[in-house]
Structures are given as C-alpha cells and as structure tokens.
Design an enzyme around this catalytic site. Structure first.
Site, PDB file in Angstrom:
ATOM      1  N   ASP A   1      -4.084  -9.047  16.817  1.00  0.00           N
ATOM      2  CA  ASP A   1      -4.852  -8.369  15.788  1.00  0.00           C
ATOM      3  C   ASP A   1      -6.017  -9.247  15.319  1.00  0.00           C
ATOM      4  O   ASP A   1      -5.813 -10.412  14.970  1.00  0.00           O
ATOM      5  CB  ASP A   1      -3.905  -8.078  14.615  1.00  0.00           C
ATOM      6  N   ASN A   2      -7.227  -8.688  15.343  1.00  0.00           N
ATOM      7  CA  ASN A   2      -8.391  -9.382  14.763  1.00  0.00           C
ATOM      8  C   ASN A   2      -8.552 -10.845  15.162  1.00  0.00           C
ATOM      9  O   ASN A   2      -8.717 -11.715  14.300  1.00  0.00           O
ATOM     10  CB  ASN A   2      -8.290  -9.344  13.229  1.00  0.00           C
TER      11      ASN A   2
ATOM     12  N   LYS B   1       0.361   4.493   9.054  1.00  0.00           N
ATOM     13  CA  LYS B   1       0.347   3.078   8.665  1.00  0.00           C
ATOM     14  C   LYS B   1       0.974   2.874   7.291  1.00  0.00           C
ATOM     15  O   LYS B   1       1.480   1.793   6.994  1.00  0.00           O
ATOM     16  CB  LYS B   1      -1.100   2.541   8.616  1.00  0.00           C
ATOM     17  N   TYR B   2       0.908   3.928   6.423  1.00  0.00           N
ATOM     18  CA  TYR B   2       1.359   3.759   5.043  1.00  0.00           C
ATOM     19  C   TYR B   2       2.525   4.676   4.692  1.00  0.00           C
ATOM     20  O   TYR B   2       2.852   4.829   3.536  1.00  0.00           O
ATOM     21  CB  TYR B   2       0.200   4.038   4.074  1.00  0.00           C
TER      22      TYR B   2
ATOM     23  N   GLU C   1      -7.748  -7.744  20.179  1.00  0.00           N
ATOM     24  CA  GLU C   1      -8.224  -6.583  19.426  1.00  0.00           C
ATOM     25  C   GLU C   1      -9.412  -6.996  18.571  1.00  0.00           C
ATOM     26  O   GLU C   1      -9.306  -7.161  17.369  1.00  0.00           O
ATOM     27  CB  GLU C   1      -7.095  -5.994  18.553  1.00  0.00           C
TER      28      GLU C   1
ATOM     29  N   ASP D   1      -2.875  -6.079   0.291  1.00  0.00           N
ATOM     30  CA  ASP D   1      -1.487  -6.432   0.583  1.00  0.00           C
ATOM     31  C   ASP D   1      -1.383  -7.582   1.598  1.00  0.00           C
ATOM     32  O   ASP D   1      -0.308  -7.909   2.074  1.00  0.00           O
ATOM     33  CB  ASP D   1      -0.727  -5.205   1.108  1.00  0.00           C
TER      34      ASP D   1
ATOM     35  N   LYS E   1       0.831  -1.194   0.000  1.00  0.00           N
ATOM     36  CA  LYS E   1       0.000   0.000   0.000  1.00  0.00           C
ATOM     37  C   LYS E   1       0.873   1.254   0.000  1.00  0.00           C
ATOM     38  O   LYS E   1       1.912   1.308   0.688  1.00  0.00           O
ATOM     39  CB  LYS E   1      -0.887   0.034   1.248  1.00  0.00           C
TER      40      LYS E   1
ATOM     41  N   GLN F   1      -1.821 -12.568   9.918  1.00  0.00           N
ATOM     42  CA  GLN F   1      -1.868 -12.512   8.461  1.00  0.00           C
ATOM     43  C   GLN F   1      -0.477 -12.342   7.829  1.00  0.00           C
ATOM     44  O   GLN F   1       0.479 -11.999   8.497  1.00  0.00           O
ATOM     45  CB  GLN F   1      -2.770 -11.369   8.006  1.00  0.00           C
TER      46      GLN F   1
END
Lengths: 685, 685
Positions: free
Chosen positions: B406-407, B546-547, B435, B370, B275, B335
């Site tokens: 995360d998630n 973040k990017y 989270e 991504d 990204k 991920q």
C-alpha cells in the site's frame, strides 16, 4: 520463527555484489532518501565528458523526488575540474508533474568543469506551505505554530554567530508577541529567507556521479578552414612552393573569409618505395612523393621538409597568419616512411616480418607501399606514446593549436584518450579534428574520448531525406553533446561523384550546405576553382597533387571565390550561423529544395536558407515559414532580405514561393526581421 | 623545450579525477583497446537490475570494435549472482556496419544472474582471413606462411598438456610437408578450431560493468488476481465473514479462472478515530472500521483479525487455495491505527507533536484520521526497518509469496530497496506489487529498486490514442526492462468515471483490455457484478465495504462471470497471452475500435484482439491484418477463430471488417491459423 531470519539481516548496506558500478549509487540511495536520476546532459553514465564552448550556458536538468510531500531544495553544483571548491546554483522545478528540475551555469573559461546535483528537504518551507493551506481552510493550527518556532530554533543552531544573533532576536520578538503577530513573524518572507540561508545540508542527497564538461575555445565550434597543399602554392611548374610562397597567399585567403590555414603534412618525405605521379609505384628522382610518407634521413615528425623552409620560416608563417587573424592547423599522421629515423633509433616500435622487413600499410583495396605503421602494442609502449606526445607538443610550442589527425580509427582508442588529456592539461586551447571515415560506433567513440571535431558522412549526403536525417542526428540527438562535425565537401582523397558530375552548380550547392548547416567547415584548395577532374570510375582526383608538383591559377574562370567570400562574410555577421545545435529543418514542397534555418535564442538574428540540391535543373517550391518559431503571429509582417543578392521582400503569412538554380541563384540565405507595427498610441512627436 | 613537458607525462592512467564513476571504464579502455559499449539491456548505467522470468532467453547486444582490421572473439559471460564461476556464450556480429554483436542465454532459475562481455583479438583468424584474400588475389604469401606457423606455436604455448601434444604433432607434420600441404594444414578447419580452443584471453577487454538480471517466477508476469474483501464474503447481513466463509468461495473463483486470491489487510483494526460507514468520523460500536487502520490491543502487523479466525485458519486457507491451484496475496500497509502495539512498545518509531499526539495521515484532500504513520527517519531506523522485515517474513513463513504494498511512494525508496533484497535473498519467489498511483519518476523508481509489479495509469486510459501511447511505453520502451504492469480496472478506492457511466458494456471493455493488453491483471470483487454505484461527483464506491459489513449476491443478474471464465480460459490456453512485451497495435479504421495482437516468437500461437472502446454505441471498422508480422504472404489464406463465440472464418488479404458492441460482442479475440495450401506434389496417398 521469522525472528531467526530477521536476526540475520542488517539494515545497513546490503551487498549488491553483482553490479559493481551500481553499488555506489544504491549505497547512496540507502542513506539518502531523495532520488536524483535521469540527469541531462550525461554521456554513457558519466563515462565521457560533454563538450561546450567558452560563453555557453550549461543547462542541467534532472528528475528529483522524494517520498511524501516535502518541499525540496535542489542545487546544481559546478566547479572547475582543477579546483575543489564547488559553486552552488539553485535549480527550479520546471515540470512538477514529472519532477523535472533545471539549473544553468555560464561557462566562461577554456577548461574542464565538473557538475553534479545535491538536494535536501526544506523543513521550514514544507511547514510554511502546509500551514498556509490550513490557515486558508480555517483548520486549527495551534500545534503548527509551536512546530514552526522549533524549526527556527533548529536553523539558529546551524547559523553562524551573526545568524544566531538574528534568530535570537526573532525568537525574543516571537515570545513577546500575541498569536496573530507570531504568525505574521513566522510566515514573513524575511524569516523564511533567513532560515533558508542555513539549510540542514548535512542530510542532503548527492547525485553519485560527477559529470564533466570540457569547454573549448569558440573556434572548436565556429571556424572556416582552408586546406592548403603547401607545395602547390607556387608559380613555377615542376618546382615545390615554400612557406614563403604560402605566405604570399594569405591576404587572398583571408579575403575569402577563412579562419584556419590547414596544411597537409609538412615533414621530410621518405625515399624508399616513394610514390610517383598518379600513385604509381616507381617514383623518378624528381618526383616529390606523398607527404603522408613521413620521415627521411632529414628527420621525422618534428622536422620540416627542407623545400618548405626552416623552423624559423614556419614560425614566421604562423605569425603572418595570425596577423591576418588566422591560425595554422597541421595534419598529424603517425605513420612513417621506411626511412623514418624512428626505425633506426627505436626498432622495437615496429613489428618486423620473418624476412626483416616491416609490413606496409593497407586499407584494402588501397595499398600504401611507401608507409609503415608503428606498433602501438609494442612492449615499449611508454617510450612510443611519449615520443608521439613530444612530437605534438613540438608543434604546439611553435604556435600550432589545431591538429587534423589522419586515420585515428586505425590507432588504439585508449591512446587517443591519453594523448588528448595530456595535451589539454597544459594547453586547453588545442583542437583535434578526427579524420575518421569509418563505422559510426568508432567515429562516435573518438569524439567521446576527446576529439574536438570529426569528419563526417556529409561528403556523401546529397539528397533531402538523407541530409535531414543525418543533420538531425548530428545536431538534435545525444551525439550533439560530444561530437562536433567539421564539414568538408572534398579532401585530397575524396572527390565525390556528385561534384564530378554536377560541376559548378554542384560546387555551389555543397559549399553553401557545408558553410550553413555546420558552424565549422573546411575547403580543400582547388574547390574554389570547381576542380573536378577525376580518375575514371573512382572518387579520386586525376593527377592528384599528393604525388606531384602542381601550379594553380587561383583566379581561373568559373571560380566561385566571390560567393565564398560573401558566404563567409554572412557567416561572420550573423551569430545564428556560429551555432550548430540551433539547426532546424522546415518544409519546402519540393524534394529538390532543402529549407532550413538557424536563429539565436533571443531571436535577434534569424536566418532561413533554401538550397537547390539539383545541380542540373532549376526548381521552384512553396516554402513554409516557421512563424511560431520565429515569434511571429499569423498575420504579422516581416522583412526578408536575401543576403546573397541584397533583395528585400515584405512578407506575411507562412507560405511563400522560391525559385532556385541552377548555378546562379542556387541558394538563398534569408535574414528575417519582424516588421514593427506602429499603433495609435506609440508615436510620440 | 617540448621535452620538459614530455617528461612530466606518464603513459599509464592519466587521472581523470572528475568523473568518479567514469574512471573505472576509462582506465579499462587505456589498457584494453577493444571498445565494448552501448550494452543492451542495461538500466541507468547498470545501477539497477533488469527483470525476466524463469524460462526466458536473455538476449544481450553490444557495440564491440577495435582499431584496425582484427577479427574479434566476443563472449557473453553469465553467472548466477551467488556464484563466482562465469559461463561463456559466444556472441555473433549481427550488424557489421554498426559493429553490433549479440548473444543469448537461457534463464532457468528463479534467482539473480550477472552478465558482462569480454572480447579479444583473434590473431589466427585475422591471419587466415587476410591470407585467404591474398591467395585469391595471387599475392605472394611466403612470409605469411611463416607467420601462421608462429601463431600455432603461440597457441601451443597456451594449451594444456593434451593440446600441446596435438600442436606438437601438427607442427611436425607441417615441418615435414611441402609448401602446398603446409597451406592445407594451416588453413584447415581442424587446426583453426584447435587454435580457437586456446585463445590469448589474457589480453581480453572486459566491459567494466557487471549487469544484473533478476529472474522471477512466471507468476510475476502471468497471473489473474482476484481482490477479495474478506469480511464481505459471507451471507449474514451486518456480520463479518470469516476465512472459512472465504474458503467456501474458492471453487467459484477458481471456476472464474483466477490464480491469485488477494486479501485487503487481515489484521486487527484500531478503535481510536475508527471510521464509520461512508467514511464518517464517528463509528458506532458495531462498525468494523477500515482494515487499513492496522493494529489494536489484539496485535499489529503479525496478528490476524479475530473475526477472520486463527493463524491456523489462515494456514488452512492458504492450503485450500493451493489445492485449487491458487495462491494467496496479502495487502501490506505499513501504517498503524493509533492503537497499534508499536506505539507503546516503540514510541521512538513515531513523531509526536507538541501536545503528545501523533499526526494522522493525509493525502490532501483525503484525510485518514484513523491512521498514523511510522517515522522512517527515526534514530532507531534499524529497529523499525527490521521489525517491518520481520512482519513480512512472518507471512512469508505462513505461505504468502505475494504482497501488494500500500502506498509505497510515501515511504523512503532506500527502505524498499533494502527490504526487497532482504526478502529475496532467502525467498526469491516472493513477488511485490507497488500500489503507487503517483508521478511517473517515482513509479519507475519503485520498479527499479525491486518491485516485481506496479499499479498503473491503465485505470484512467480509456481512448485509443492514450491506450496505444501508454501501452507502447509499458511494453516497447526501456521501461519494459524493469517495470511490469498489473492492470486493475477498479480498486476499493477507485471506481473510474468510465465505469460509473458506461455500465455493463464498459465493464466488459475494461475487463477484456486488462486481461489481454497485460499478461497480469487484477479484479476487485464486485467487478464481476458490474457494481458501479458511486459517491456523487467522486471516483469512490457508494457505501464502500471499506467501512462496513457487506453481503453480496455473487450471482446477481447482469453479472459478467461467464465472460470472465471464458477470457481467463482463453488466456490459459494461448501462450501468446502469457507475455507482455509481445503486444503490438494494428490499424482499425475507426477510433472507437482498438485492434492489437500478441503472438509467440515461433508464431505457433497468434492472437488478434478487437475491442469496442465505446460503452454506448455499436461500431464497425475495417481492420488491417498484419500479414507480414504473422508470416503470411499477400495471397495466403488463413483461418480466424473468434475464441469468444467459436465462430470461424476463412480469410485472405489484409483488410477485413468487424462490427462490435455494445454489450454483446463488445470484443473479439481471434486466433489466426495459416491455411496450409496443398500443392500438386505434397499429397501422398
């Protein structure tokens, strides 16, 4: 270095040795990714059965969810306890935000059922859902088409021969079709329905508990009991009545509208330490003694008192009651008189004191010198328990299907659980009422282990806030899943202060409350006469018939028999009053007036009841009709009929005024019927 | 005829085949007459462990009762999960009317404990109780004396050698004594105490569940987290910061009062579909990409991004943080980027589409081009799960004891239950924060299966009624037994509307709420600067780091660092704020002002907090000091110190007025100290 640690691990089933009962579920979770939790109804983690009645619909709900976005299939599974074959009922998601699913099942038989829940991911529906969103958003779905075909191939693999043939044809049509037709085929309701017929249920998650519901016959929930002191049903002073005398009263009692004739104990009465009139210690030779001092040389729990007649007379009475549409309930009291045959035949069932006597029963400050108790913890537990079971079955076989059990809270809970299951295995229609006036945990426990009905604190709940609070607990809390109240305003042992002081209006108030708050209630004979002479300073009847012969004038002035007949008829004619958990309290702007209602789920029968709780004065109050609950709009008209007087009113709006009591018009039982508005187009002449 | 039926019955264990999980308990009930039910705390019938922290006292309560009038001995039994030896703690009856018993146990170790309850009839105490009543009522008790002696003989039979000798002597003294002295002996506290030492525990009833409590270290409940975007901690625009740059910020962050430095993922970032700035799809060659796209040729979950430094640098950072009294938490996101080494080494861990690609992650409408996900349902489940376990242990071994996951709600629940147990077996000090911003049943489930802390809806609860309702659920409902909230006002993904619109006063309000409503809370870097530039119409940061590379001026005007340091110091100095479940809401007569408090059980530390919820306007309100809860009489005086300003007030009575906000004086944190009245006699000079 982490590698070493990693090698000591196993993916399968880590041992959670601690929580023994927890292991099953967590093990299930490990292999099954769909979570099924918070199942309702469920009592104490499935340890006890819930209760319902024949004709009820069992509504089961649960939280069901999984990681990710899969579409789930959730199935309520039900079977009769005696069967192995499950029946599937699809559940639907009623609250997606809380992952709440619900399904329902009609309970048609008087037996036990078992239910649980199974869920699985529906790959084809998940695919359809995603693809349709992507098609709508104009996203390229070429790959999805291939994936969809694969899912049909997989369904074919699970199908039976006919199914395989069907899918073969579909796949041939697919392969021969162009892109657009292929989509049409795979997204069709027909293909979707057929794929759903062959789910990948091998991967399903099953809730780890199998929950039980015991379905009683309707009489467990809806009945009016008449408690009959058999020997007081005669006409000759100083002489006992027989079953034939009792039989003569049946038409009158049926006229009053009762369904159950409940007898105090019918067995031979002991001689030793027999109680005299007014609970005195030295009975004269002609004093009959308390029927709760069971057993004499003439027999024990399987014998009939000779004054009442023969076993054949008993059979005849049961049949006579049945011919009037009534059934017979017996008082089942396990205690013995010191003359009970068991003491000679099985002395090891009793605990003897150092002087060779058996301790008499006490419930401090009450003393029962004429009664001894069996020792439920005897080494011959099996012999004793089986003999008691045998005694109950003896009367079951004579046609008695309802037992009011005396003081069950003084016997071991495990005994009751065993006894009731034993009886019910062959006689699911037998009803047990627990006469336990004790602390709430024990009262609830007796209901949990199988008692069909329970005596309650209703007897002492007289004021608005306490009636509201107690009835809300009994009808709306988890207690309602397993405990059915049977409301008795009085018993041979209890004449509450409220009735002693309040006289006839108090008897009216308490009767209407019992008969309309609860769907099952009982009346001890003499109540219809407003008998309220008490031992001074005590909640006991003066000259109680427990210790004496008594003759009543069943039509004496001041009786409330006409009201009783009327209310029992109203109960019969209004299905809303056959139910318990549909009770709802409404607002009356005066604490002396209790206002509540019951209605059927389809609103075809809607009853509102206002009762004056004060036996001494009249009271008026504005009441708030719950228009929304009744399905009425703010300005709708509705007809209100007072079923006690026949008076009708055409009302609209929520706020109305009632004026009640004392004595006459102490209560109103209103049936509400919406007024059907006829608009311009509807009439068609 | 009844006999035949009777013969088909067995007293032992009738099979209640239906309710599988129920069988154990009902079987127990059958042989054990004491009922132990309604045990608290207990989650989902013992299926899940409750949570506590080292130093807590576990209070256990239960309904315990039996038929009849026996005196009961009730024992709380506790052991460490790893041990076999139980420790007994006597329970006392705290509510006889409800048969409620209670006992407590100090939890001193960071490990799992198991608890259950055992109860038995105390024949000697039952005898003593009855006899004393009879003696008082002048009832003949000759037989009772003999029965009492028998009970002592029975106790002697259960005693050890020394006990037997003791009882032998007692019995000799008894036999030699006269009637009066015999009574004196048998009723003595000494004999009673010695009989109690040898209970007839063979007949005890045991609760059928063994319940688990996992005791975390205190940091699971009490900590302040600082979320650090590592590559933004530098000073050169367009260049990444290294761990050494991060290390340089440690003194400042410790000065602010934080306990935990939490890093977003530290791993190599993929190149494929990387990204670009502002979540664009085509990254330039110098764009760093999202750290959540984990894995490149340089490594995956066990590798460190080369810009950050070496594993040795990481070790150094952990040590440096520790030297400042802080620990390091890592973001654990399972991920992968399409370049993750696992895709080559273990392609069977991924699900490939018909065109040979792996589907990228989506959380509609969000797309993560991504990122690809592993397939937790792969046939090589064991290989995948173990590799993930290995990845966590890799960082544990480097000194990381806290993971923000995360998630987790997009991964199978059974996986988490397994992973957390595996880690905890050797590392009970590891803390996991879930989270999961998802539906409540899944959030609760993740906590039940082991997560130490949970993200919450606090982020979106801004108004009085919704904060009160949500916090009451989190702190006072059964949820509090297993779920610990960690309050984050913002995250790299979420910049709530309230902060976008409310500016600095809103940042003050939300910070004070997070830090005082919850005992553990977190702050994402930039919050201290009141950074609130958002993507229009979204709850996302504009130009998110973040990017991109980002350089912050950590002292830029308008920051609230002084307030943060002060509140964190107040938290540290006031033990009441180290607790969660002691939160209570009090009355403020204005909906813009939230008034609540926390105190220690001994009332040595009592804090009341008033916060202006409106970022735009000042508000005043009368508040009601909860005098009774604070142990104050109606006319007692007390000193109230505003710990934020140092202002002191001498108050009495419950109703006082506060004036708050906006911005300055947006909140008050009041410490209440009773004013000690000096009466006439006390002074002694």
């Amino acid at each position: 270095m982490a590698k070493t640690v990693s090698n000591t691990s196993k993916v399968q089933a880590p041992q959670h040795k601690a929580a023994a009962a927890g292991t099953a579920l967590t093990a299930g979770l490990r292999s099954r990714p769909i979570v099924i939790l918070n199942v309702s109804p469920e009592v104490d983690g499935g340890r006890f059965a819930i209760k319902r009645e024949v004709g009820d619909v069992l509504v089961v709900a649960a939280d069901v969810f999984k990681d990710g976005h899969d579409k789930l299939c959730v199935m309520l599974m039900v079977r009769r306890s005696a069967d192995k074959q499950w029946q599937d009922v699809p559940m639907t998601c009623t609250n997606p935000g809380l992952d709440r699913w619900q399904g329902q099942f009609a309970l048609t038989e008087n037996t036990g059922y078992v239910y649980t829940i199974e869920a699985w991911s529906d790959a084809f529906e998940s695919w359809r859902d995603e693809v349709q969103k992507k098609l709508a958003a104009n996203v390229d779905v070429t790959l999805e088409l291939i994936e969809g075909r694969d899912l049909v191939v997989q369904a074919a693999g699970r199908a039976d021969a006919a199914g395989k043939a069907y899918f073969k044809e579909i796949l041939e049509r697919y392969d021969a079709a162009d892109h657009v037709r292929r989509w049409g085929l795979l997204l069709s309701e027909e293909v979707s329905g057929n794929v759903a017929r062959w789910p990948d249920r091998g991967s399903a998650s099953r809730y780890d508990l199998e929950l039980e519901v015991f379905v009683d016959r309707v009489a467990a929930r809806y009945a009016a009991w008449y408690e009959m002191f058999h020997r007081s049903q005669g006409t000759v002073p100083g002489k006992p009545a027989s079953l034939k005398d009792c039989e003569r009263r049946l038409p009158e009692i049926r006229e009053l509208g009762f369904d159950v004739i409940y007898f105090v104990p019918v067995h031979p009465i002991g001689r030793s330490h027999r109680k005299g009139p007014d609970n005195t210690l030295n009975a004269g030779p002609n004093d009959p003694g308390s029927p709760y001092a069971i057993g004499s040389e003439e027999g024990g729990h399987t014998a009939l008192h000779k004054d009442l007649g023969t076993i054949d007379d008993f059979r005849h009475f049961v049949a006579a009651a049945a011919s009037h549409g009534m059934e017979v309930a017996l008082d089942f009291a396990i205690q013995c008189s010191p003359d009970h045959p068991w003491i000679k035949s099985n002395p090891d069932w009793f605990r003897f004191r150092p002087d060779g006597t058996i301790k008499y029963a006490e419930n401090p400050p009450k003393k029962y010198q004429d009664i001894v108790n069996v020792d439920f913890y005897t080494v011959d537990q099996e012999g004793l328990w089986k003999e008691i079971l045998h005694s109950v079955l003896f009367w079951v076989d004579l046609g008695v299907k309802t037992f009011r059990v005396d003081n069950p809270h003084t016997k071991p809970v495990p005994f009751w659980e065993w006894l009731i299951r034993e009886i019910r295995r062959d006689h699911p229609d037998v009803i047990f009422l627990a006469e336990a006036f004790t602390r709430p945990p024990m009262m609830r426990m007796l209901a949990k282990v199988g008692y069909s009905q329970s005596y309650t604190y209703f007897t002492w709940r007289n004021f608005k806030h306490e009636i509201t609070e107690y009835l809300t607990e009994l009808t709306q809390s988890p207690v309602a899943e397993y405990m059915r109240p049977n409301f008795f305003p009085t018993t041979p042992d209890i004449l509450p202060e409220f009735l002693q002081n309040g006289g006839r209006p108090a008897f009216i108030t308490r009767f209407v409350l019992a008969a309309t708050l609860s769907s099952v209630y009982g009346m001890y004979n003499g109540y219809e006469l407003c008998e309220n002479a008490a031992v001074p300073g005590k909640e006991e009847y003066l000259h109680s018939e427990k210790y004496d012969y008594k003759v009543w004038d069943w039509d004496r002035p001041g009786n409330i028999k006409e009201l009783i007949a009327k209310v029992n008829r109203i109960r019969r004619e209004n299905p809303a009053l056959h139910e318990l958990t549909n009770l709802r309290f409404h607002t009356a702007h005066d604490d002396n007036i209790l206002f509540y209602g019951k209605m059927t789920p389809d609103r075809s029968n809607m009853i509102l009841i206002a009762v004056n709780l004060d036996p001494f004065d009249a009271h008026g109050a504005d009441i708030e009709i719950p228009l929304h609950e009744l399905g009425l709009a703010d300005h709708d008209n509705f007809v209100v009929e007072d079923l006690l007087t026949g008076a009708k009113h055409l009302w609209s709006g929520s706020r109305h005024h009632v004026q009640l009591g004392p004595d006459t018009n102490q209560a109103m039982i209103l049936r509400v019927v919406p007024w059907h508005h006829v608009d311009f187009e509807t009439p068609c002449y």
